[in-house]
Scaffold this motif. Structure first.
Motif, short mmCIF file in Angstrom:
data_model
loop_
_atom_site.label_atom_id
_atom_site.label_comp_id
_atom_site.label_asym_id
_atom_site.label_seq_id
_atom_site.Cartn_x
_atom_site.Cartn_y
_atom_site.Cartn_z
N TRP A 114 32.98 46.77 37.63
CA TRP A 114 32.90 46.60 36.17
C TRP A 114 32.85 45.11 35.80
CZ3 TRP A 114 32.32 49.71 31.93
CH2 TRP A 114 32.72 49.22 30.69
N PHE A 115 33.49 44.28 36.61
CA PHE A 115 33.60 42.85 36.32
C PHE A 115 32.59 42.01 37.11
CE2 PHE A 115 37.65 45.03 35.87
CZ PHE A 115 37.95 44.76 34.54
N ALA A 116 31.49 42.65 37.53
CA ALA A 116 30.53 42.01 38.42
C ALA A 116 29.93 40.73 37.85
CB ALA A 116 29.41 42.99 38.77
N ASP A 117 29.63 40.72 36.57
CA ASP A 117 28.90 39.59 35.99
C ASP A 117 29.73 38.32 35.88
OD1 ASP A 117 26.37 40.77 35.60
OD2 ASP A 117 27.12 41.84 33.84
N HIS A 118 30.96 38.44 35.40
CA HIS A 118 31.75 37.25 35.07
C HIS A 118 33.14 37.25 35.69
CE1 HIS A 118 28.60 36.22 32.22
NE2 HIS A 118 28.70 37.43 31.72
N GLY A 119 33.45 38.25 36.52
CA GLY A 119 34.75 38.31 37.14
C GLY A 119 35.86 38.53 36.13
N ALA A 120 37.07 38.20 36.54
CA ALA A 120 38.24 38.23 35.66
C ALA A 120 38.98 36.92 35.89
CB ALA A 120 39.13 39.43 35.97
N PRO A 121 38.62 35.88 35.15
CA PRO A 121 39.22 34.56 35.38
C PRO A 121 40.72 34.56 35.14
CG PRO A 121 37.96 34.59 33.35
CD PRO A 121 37.65 35.87 34.05
N ARG A 122 41.38 33.55 35.66
CA ARG A 122 42.84 33.45 35.58
C ARG A 122 43.22 32.29 34.67
NH1 ARG A 122 46.93 30.80 38.81
NH2 ARG A 122 48.85 32.04 38.94
N PHE A 123 44.00 32.59 33.65
CA PHE A 123 44.51 31.58 32.71
C PHE A 123 45.89 31.16 33.19
CE2 PHE A 123 47.05 30.67 28.83
CZ PHE A 123 46.33 29.58 28.36
N ASP A 124 46.03 29.88 33.60
CA ASP A 124 47.30 29.44 34.17
C ASP A 124 47.86 28.19 33.49
OD1 ASP A 124 45.53 27.54 35.07
OD2 ASP A 124 45.86 27.91 37.21
N SER A 125 47.40 27.90 32.27
CA SER A 125 47.95 26.75 31.56
C SER A 125 49.41 26.98 31.18
CB SER A 125 47.14 26.47 30.29
OG SER A 125 45.83 26.07 30.62
N THR A 126 49.77 28.24 31.01
CA THR A 126 51.15 28.62 30.71
C THR A 126 51.34 30.07 31.11
OG1 THR A 126 52.83 28.80 28.97
CG2 THR A 126 50.58 29.32 28.34
N ASP A 166 28.24 42.24 48.71
CA ASP A 166 27.19 41.30 48.31
C ASP A 166 27.10 41.21 46.78
OD1 ASP A 166 24.55 39.80 48.96
OD2 ASP A 166 23.95 41.34 47.50
N HIS A 167 26.96 39.99 46.26
CA HIS A 167 26.97 39.79 44.81
C HIS A 167 25.79 40.46 44.13
CE1 HIS A 167 27.45 37.90 40.90
NE2 HIS A 167 26.19 37.49 40.97
N ASP A 168 24.59 40.23 44.63
CA ASP A 168 23.41 40.82 43.98
C ASP A 168 23.47 42.34 43.99
OD1 ASP A 168 22.45 38.29 43.47
OD2 ASP A 168 21.08 38.26 45.20
N GLU A 169 23.92 42.90 45.10
CA GLU A 169 24.06 44.35 45.17
C GLU A 169 25.11 44.83 44.16
OE1 GLU A 169 24.33 46.94 48.95
OE2 GLU A 169 26.41 46.69 48.28
N THR A 170 26.18 44.06 44.01
CA THR A 170 27.25 44.44 43.08
C THR A 170 26.75 44.43 41.64
OG1 THR A 170 28.97 43.59 44.55
CG2 THR A 170 29.52 43.81 42.22
N VAL A 171 25.96 43.43 41.29
CA VAL A 171 25.41 43.37 39.93
C VAL A 171 24.50 44.56 39.66
CG1 VAL A 171 23.88 42.06 38.40
CG2 VAL A 171 25.63 40.87 39.74
N GLU A 172 23.65 44.91 40.64
CA GLU A 172 22.78 46.06 40.48
C GLU A 172 23.59 47.35 40.42
OE1 GLU A 172 20.34 49.40 41.01
OE2 GLU A 172 21.82 48.79 42.50
N LYS A 173 24.63 47.42 41.22
CA LYS A 173 25.50 48.60 41.22
C LYS A 173 26.14 48.77 39.85
CE LYS A 173 29.44 50.59 43.75
NZ LYS A 173 30.45 50.34 44.82
N ASN A 174 26.56 47.66 39.26
CA ASN A 174 27.16 47.71 37.92
C ASN A 174 26.19 48.34 36.93
OD1 ASN A 174 27.27 46.32 35.11
ND2 ASN A 174 29.33 46.03 35.91
#
Length: 246
Positions: free
Chosen positions: A131-143, A211-219
């Motif tokens: 589900w998060f293939a395109d942009h991942g799930a970034p981590r906010f660690d400022s606080t 594989d990233h490209d396969e993951t995007v297509e799978k999404n």
């Protein structure tokens, strides 16, 4: 047509959307997002006045359509009764930064919170992670603190970027969608993907990142709109069964 399918057909009134948003709160409780009276979802007011935010001092499982307050983008309460959550800037700043987003959620799901306490990158190791293939799930660690200022809300929104979810270090997670359905799936799939990856890591078995490209297509293949609606209806049936409405 079932009542829970109407969100995607004729009735896009604020009243109807808030009905479904309340149900999404209760579904999230069933899916491991409950944490006493913490956690909240919001909906962008279609008239541009601000956001409809779940009122405070309620568990996710207790929320009904009457439990939302309308606040403007500076946090002023315009309509409704009840406590305004301290983390209102988390919602307003994401909405301001993301015109494509109409629903924002924040909660403390166990596995996503554990995962966010690490520095690992969430990967597409199962279908939920895809589900998060395109942009991942970034981590906010400022606080690791709660997001109670507009400046912190802006910083969180920048970290989220174009993604469906952001992990908040040692705190929880926030997730978004163009509508109630997609925001709900973002929250549920984040927790399932985090659990799977933690289990995979703890197994000690060798594994490769798909594989990233396969993951995007799978999404694209497994999450067309018809599949998203199918999953939305599944989770609503589960809620109805749990609440004795089936």
């Amino acid at each position: 047509m079932s009542d829970n399918d109407s969100l995607y057909h004729q009735d896009d009134s604020t009243e109807n959307v808030l009905h479904h948003l309340a149900r999404a709160h209760r579904i999230l409780e069933l899916e491991g997002h409950g944490d006493m009276s913490m956690g909240h979802l919001s909906y962008r007011d279609p008239h541009g006045r601000g956001i409809w935010l779940k009122r405070g001092n309620l568990a996710l499982r207790e929320v009904t359509a009457a439990d939302f307050i309308l606040i403007d983008f500076d946090g002023n309460v315009l309509e409704g009764q009840g406590l305004r959550h301290l983390e209102w800037p988390l919602h307003t700043e994401i909405m301001l930064a993301r015109p494509d987003v109409n629903v924002v959620g924040h909660s403390h799901p166990h596995y996503a919170t554990v995962f966010g306490a690490t520095k690992a990158e969430l990967g597409p190791y199962n279908n939920h992670g895809v589900w998060f293939a395109d942009h991942g799930a970034p981590r906010f660690d400022s606080t690791s603190h709660i997001i109670t200022t507009q400046d912190l809300g802006k910083e969180l929104a920048r970290t989220l970027g174009s993604a469906y979810a952001v992990l908040q270090a040692n705190h929880g997670a926030s997730f978004v969608g163009a509508d109630v359905k997609d925001a709900l799936l973002s929250g549920i799939f984040l927790e399932k993907a985090a659990k799977f990856q933690l289990d995979l890591a703890s197994s000690g078995l060798e594994h490769d990142r798909p594989d990233h490209d396969e993951t995007v297509e799978k999404n694209r293949r497994i999450y067309p709109e018809r599949a998203r609606q199918n999953y939305w209806m599944y989770f609503n049936r589960t809620l109805d069964t749990h609440e004795g409405r089936a």
